[in-house]
Design an enzyme around this catalytic site. Structure first.
Site, PDB file in Angstrom:
ATOM      1  N   LYS A 130       0.514  -1.540   0.270  1.00  0.00           N
ATOM      2  CA  LYS A 130       0.161  -0.320  -0.349  1.00  0.00           C
ATOM      3  C   LYS A 130       0.708   1.046  -0.039  1.00  0.00           C
ATOM      4  O   LYS A 130       1.737   1.028   0.898  1.00  0.00           O
ATOM      5  CB  LYS A 130      -0.923   0.058   1.371  1.00  0.00           C
ATOM      6  CG  LYS A 130      -2.437   0.167   0.583  1.00  0.00           C
ATOM      7  CD  LYS A 130      -3.191   0.166   2.312  1.00  0.00           C
ATOM      8  CE  LYS A 130      -5.016   0.886   1.906  1.00  0.00           C
ATOM      9  NZ  LYS A 130      -5.559  -0.234   2.578  1.00  0.00           N
ATOM     10  N   ARG A 132     -26.287  -1.790   5.175  1.00  0.00           N
ATOM     11  CA  ARG A 132     -25.860  -3.650   4.784  1.00  0.00           C
ATOM     12  C   ARG A 132     -26.869  -3.674   5.586  1.00  0.00           C
ATOM     13  O   ARG A 132     -26.666  -5.387   5.655  1.00  0.00           O
ATOM     14  CB  ARG A 132     -23.810  -3.419   4.850  1.00  0.00           C
ATOM     15  CG  ARG A 132     -23.310  -3.453   3.577  1.00  0.00           C
ATOM     16  CD  ARG A 132     -23.179  -4.476   2.749  1.00  0.00           C
ATOM     17  NE  ARG A 132     -23.007  -4.181   1.030  1.00  0.00           N
ATOM     18  CZ  ARG A 132     -21.481  -4.483   1.347  1.00  0.00           C
ATOM     19  NH1 ARG A 132     -21.067  -4.926   1.885  1.00  0.00           N
ATOM     20  NH2 ARG A 132     -21.547  -4.124   0.209  1.00  0.00           N
ATOM     21  N   GLU A 136     -20.670  -5.378   7.986  1.00  0.00           N
ATOM     22  CA  GLU A 136     -21.238  -4.347   9.221  1.00  0.00           C
ATOM     23  C   GLU A 136     -22.113  -5.476   9.612  1.00  0.00           C
ATOM     24  O   GLU A 136     -23.059  -5.380  10.889  1.00  0.00           O
ATOM     25  CB  GLU A 136     -21.950  -3.620   8.356  1.00  0.00           C
ATOM     26  CG  GLU A 136     -20.980  -2.073   7.938  1.00  0.00           C
ATOM     27  CD  GLU A 136     -19.897  -2.948   7.348  1.00  0.00           C
ATOM     28  OE1 GLU A 136     -20.017  -4.071   6.332  1.00  0.00           O
ATOM     29  OE2 GLU A 136     -18.964  -2.176   6.547  1.00  0.00           O
TER      30      GLU A 136
HETATM   31  C1  LIG Z   1     -19.627  -1.933   3.270  1.00  0.00           C
HETATM   32  C2  LIG Z   1     -18.400  -1.310   3.334  1.00  0.00           C
HETATM   33  N1  LIG Z   1     -17.587  -1.038   4.629  1.00  0.00           N
HETATM   34  C3  LIG Z   1     -16.802  -0.426   4.579  1.00  0.00           C
HETATM   35  C4  LIG Z   1     -15.946   0.601   3.747  1.00  0.00           C
HETATM   36  C5  LIG Z   1     -14.313   1.172   3.995  1.00  0.00           C
HETATM   37  N2  LIG Z   1     -13.845   0.848   3.634  1.00  0.00           N
HETATM   38  C6  LIG Z   1     -13.250   1.258   2.802  1.00  0.00           C
HETATM   39  S1  LIG Z   1     -11.683   1.236   1.668  1.00  0.00           S
HETATM   40  C7  LIG Z   1     -12.050  -0.282   2.317  1.00  0.00           C
HETATM   41  C8  LIG Z   1     -10.216  -1.634   2.493  1.00  0.00           C
HETATM   42  C9  LIG Z   1     -10.709  -2.368   1.813  1.00  0.00           C
HETATM   43  O1  LIG Z   1      -8.881  -2.599   1.743  1.00  0.00           O
HETATM   44  P1  LIG Z   1      -8.802  -3.546   1.090  1.00  0.00           P
HETATM   45  O2  LIG Z   1     -10.414  -4.171   0.147  1.00  0.00           O
HETATM   46  O3  LIG Z   1      -7.642  -4.304   1.458  1.00  0.00           O
HETATM   47  O4  LIG Z   1      -8.287  -2.680   0.383  1.00  0.00           O
HETATM   48  P2  LIG Z   1      -6.698  -2.132  -0.848  1.00  0.00           P
HETATM   49  O5  LIG Z   1      -7.456  -0.196   0.697  1.00  0.00           O
HETATM   50  O6  LIG Z   1      -5.956  -2.809   0.785  1.00  0.00           O
HETATM   51  O7  LIG Z   1      -6.087  -2.048  -1.189  1.00  0.00           O
HETATM   52  C10 LIG Z   1     -12.800  -0.052   3.909  1.00  0.00           C
HETATM   53  C11 LIG Z   1     -12.661  -1.109   5.095  1.00  0.00           C
HETATM   54  C12 LIG Z   1     -16.065  -0.011   2.870  1.00  0.00           C
HETATM   55  N3  LIG Z   1     -16.378   0.759   1.483  1.00  0.00           N
HETATM   56  N4  LIG Z   1     -17.643  -0.322   1.708  1.00  0.00           N
END
Ligand SMILES: Cc1ncc(C[n+]2csc(CCOP(=O)(O)OP(=O)(O)O)c2C)c(N)n1
Length: 620
Positions: free
Chosen positions: A281, A394, A366
């Protein structure tokens, strides 16, 4: 000439040589840093996915082939490579491109997103459609290790076993959600990462066995014939293979050539394939590599220092909540704070540090978070679940079925309620009042300012049934601090006792209502202003009282119209024959596109000036 200058249309990237890829990726990173440092946005996830996106674009034919992103916060390079270079200069600004994939923005954005864990489900739908149509486009879902912890992603993985055509799932594993990834899936992927590459390992074993004369060769042949058993011996766990997917990896997610080879191989398999790529990242930008959570979603910043351009003014509602919860847990260890992968965003990170036993991060889940909290409550604890309004959508059924129906004492802290600005339509917190206030037995509150948030939290923790407190993104309002009537169940707060015009406002809109009151006062009108603290039921006594010396009832809220307090109050007025004329001011029942919150309020008439004009229009 910069290599990026030669990329103006989808597929232009294929004209460049393989040797040019490292330089192209450097240029892309410079470009991304340029726009995100000016406009804000998702920095770390995008920098980590540059090579991955480049490799996909080199093996696919867009827009015929479909890339389905998960969350979509990592798709800036995809936008850049599909003819949106100029447009990206106004990324996330009013009328500019969205920070997420959007079908209406480009044919190359096969599927819109913003919420997590949807990509595999959507990709399976695309694959079924391809089978029905008899076409041959390639379909790729790109999902992060964080998103893979979400229930929907796991439901979809389960469903891939039914697939009889190819589907490529690229697992972009950077070991992080926004903060560290949590849970069994995270541990499992960690094991794979630390084990040696399966292919190399298999070769090593064969070589070692072959070096033992006679016996060795025989065993090696046997093992070669039994692909499954050798994998079972040397790959830590076989989760994906056992689920019916072909697993390829782990692959270096910053090596375009390796990924191209893996993707091409994966696309040849007749069935679902998961290519596991390891990325970092924030890759290539030191500040983001060192602080990936800070650079997940960030306001404009100086590239050199990584510091934000605008100094933060005052405390946010999230910080106010966090501090008050800290005090409450200190007094009462039965309180347990629950987050679904958002310890920073919801302010629970400090709780984790101070009271690790009273903190739970369940991952991006969630629905699970809410039922988990219901379990805690049923067992005698007081869960405080902090979730953004948009993501709480959700868990609608869990709130009804697991919490409200059983009258369990769960406190929901609904952050980012109302307009959120530049994240746009997928992230607006404008629906929660509508879907929460229809649930029987749920108390729903909204504070007018920072102090009231604290008072409401104390009230909620000491109540009996389920309680929701909704509060907006950004700096907490500290005005109206002289108005601090104790919070009592379903009692609203009269701030100004005037006549003729009554303005009933919820949450942050109370501050706006006071500005409107001042304007009306300049015209010689002394309106009443009421802070509607409790949104779940209409205060009939209040309406009857107001009808004695008021004629116009203005309601002011930053939510969609359907299900708003105003609409429900109007129904009560009509039903009960109360003499008041309603003027309902809300957002329309629309998906509200990205822009700054101020621009959005301006556009939808939620500023003091616009409200004043509407009132003047009505009274003539
Ligand atoms: C249902 C939901 N809950 C929380 C989020 C907030 N959120 C956005 S990105 C993220 C982390 C995603 O992690 P990953 O899939 O590993 O992607 P990365 O950012 O590490 O590339 C979160 C928790 C969201 N977008 N959707």
């Amino acid at each position: 000439m910069a290599l990026l200058d030669s990329i103006n249309e989808p597929n232009d990237i294929k004209e460049l040589s393989e040797e040019a890829m490292p330089e192209l990726c450097r240029e892309i990173r410079r470009f991304l840093l340029g726009i995100t440092s000016r406009n804000g946005g998702h920095v770390a996830s995008n920098l980590g996915a540059v090579e991955l996106t480049v490799a996909l674009h080199r093996v696919l034919d867009l827009p015929k082939d479909k890339i389905i992103w998960d969350v979509g916060h990592q798709a800036y390079t995809h936008k850049l490579l599909t003819g949106r270079k100029e447009a990206l200069l106004s990324l996330r600004q009013k009328e500019g491109p969205s920070g997420f994939p959007l079908r209406s923005e480009s044919e190359c954005d096969a599927f819109g997103c913003g919420h997590s864990s949807t990509s595999i489900s959507a990709a399976l739908g695309f694959a079924k459609a391809r089978e029905l149509k008899g076409t041959d486009e390639k379909i790729v879902a790109v999902i992060g290790d964080g998103a893979l912890t979400g229930g929907m992603a796991l439901e979809a993985l389960n469903n891939t076993a039914e697939l009889s055509s190819n589907l490529l799932i690229v697992l972009n594993d950077n070991e992080r959600s926004i903060s560290e990834n949590v849970g069994g899936m995270a541990n499992y992927l960690g094991n794979i990462r630390t084990s040696k590459n399966y292919t190399n390992l298999k070769k090593d074993v064969e070589n070692a066995l072959n070096s033992v004369p006679f016996v060795g060769e025989k065993i090696a042949n046997k093992i070669r014939a039994s692909k499954d058993s050798i994998k079972r011996l040397f790959v830590p766990g076989m989760f994906f293979e056992d689920m019916g997917l072909t697993y390829i990896g782990p692959i270096d997610g910053h090596n375009v050539r390796e990924m191209e080879t893996a993707f091409k191989s994966g696309l040849r398999v007749n069935g679902p394939v998961l290519v596991h790529v390891i990325t970092k990242k924030g890759k290539g930008y030191r500040a983001a590599e060192d602080h990936p959570a800070k650079f997940h979603g960030v306001d404009p910043f100086y590239i050199k220092s990584g510091d934000l351009k605008e100094e933060k003014q005052g405390e946010s509602y999230t910080e106010v909540f966090s501090k008050e919860l800290h005090k409450l847990i200190d007094e009462n260890r039965k309180i347990v704070a629950v987050t679904a992968a958002m310890p920073y965003g919801t302010g629970l990170y400090d709780i984790k540090k101070s009271f690790p036993e009273n903190f739970v991060d369940v991952g991006i889940a969630e629905e699970h978070a809410v039922t988990y909290a219901a379990g805690l409550a049923a067992a005698g604890f007081t869960p405080v679940v902090a979730i953004y309004s948009t993501f709480l959508q959700r868990a609608f059924d869990q709130i009804i079925h697991d919490v409200a129906l059983q009258g369990l004492h769960v406190v929901f802290m609904v952050d980012r309620a109302g307009l959120v600005g530049k994240d746009g339509a997928t992230h607006q917190g404008t629906f929660d009042e509508a879907f929460l206030t229809l649930i029987p037995g749920l108390t729903v509150m909204s504070p007018k300012n920072a102090t009231e948030l604290c008072d409401m939290l104390r009230f909620a923790v000491n109540e009996k049934g389920p309680v929701v407190i909704r509060y907006p993104k950004g700096q907490a309002f500290t005005g109206l601090s002289g108005y601090r009537e104790p919070v009592a169940s379903h009692k609203n707060e009269i701030i100004i006792n005037g006549e003729k015009i009554a303005i009933l406002a919820t949450g942050v809109m109370t501050g706006v209502a006071m500005d409107v009151w001042r304007k009306l006062a300049e015209d010689g009108l002394n309106a009443s202003v009421v802070n509607i603290r409790f949104l779940d039921s209409i205060d009939k006594d209040l309406l009857r009282d107001l009808s004695k010396n008021h004629t116009l009832l203005v309601t002011l809220e930053e939510v969609v119209r359907t299900g708003s307090y105003g609409e429900r109050a109007a129904a009560v007025i009509a039903e009960e024959g109360i003499y008041l004329n309603p003027l309902i001011i809300t957002l329309p029942n629309e998906f509200i596109r990205h822009a700054s919150v101020d621009e959005q309020r301006e556009e939808y008439g939620l500023t003091a000036d616009a409200v004043y004009e509407k009132i003047k229009d009505r009274i003539g």
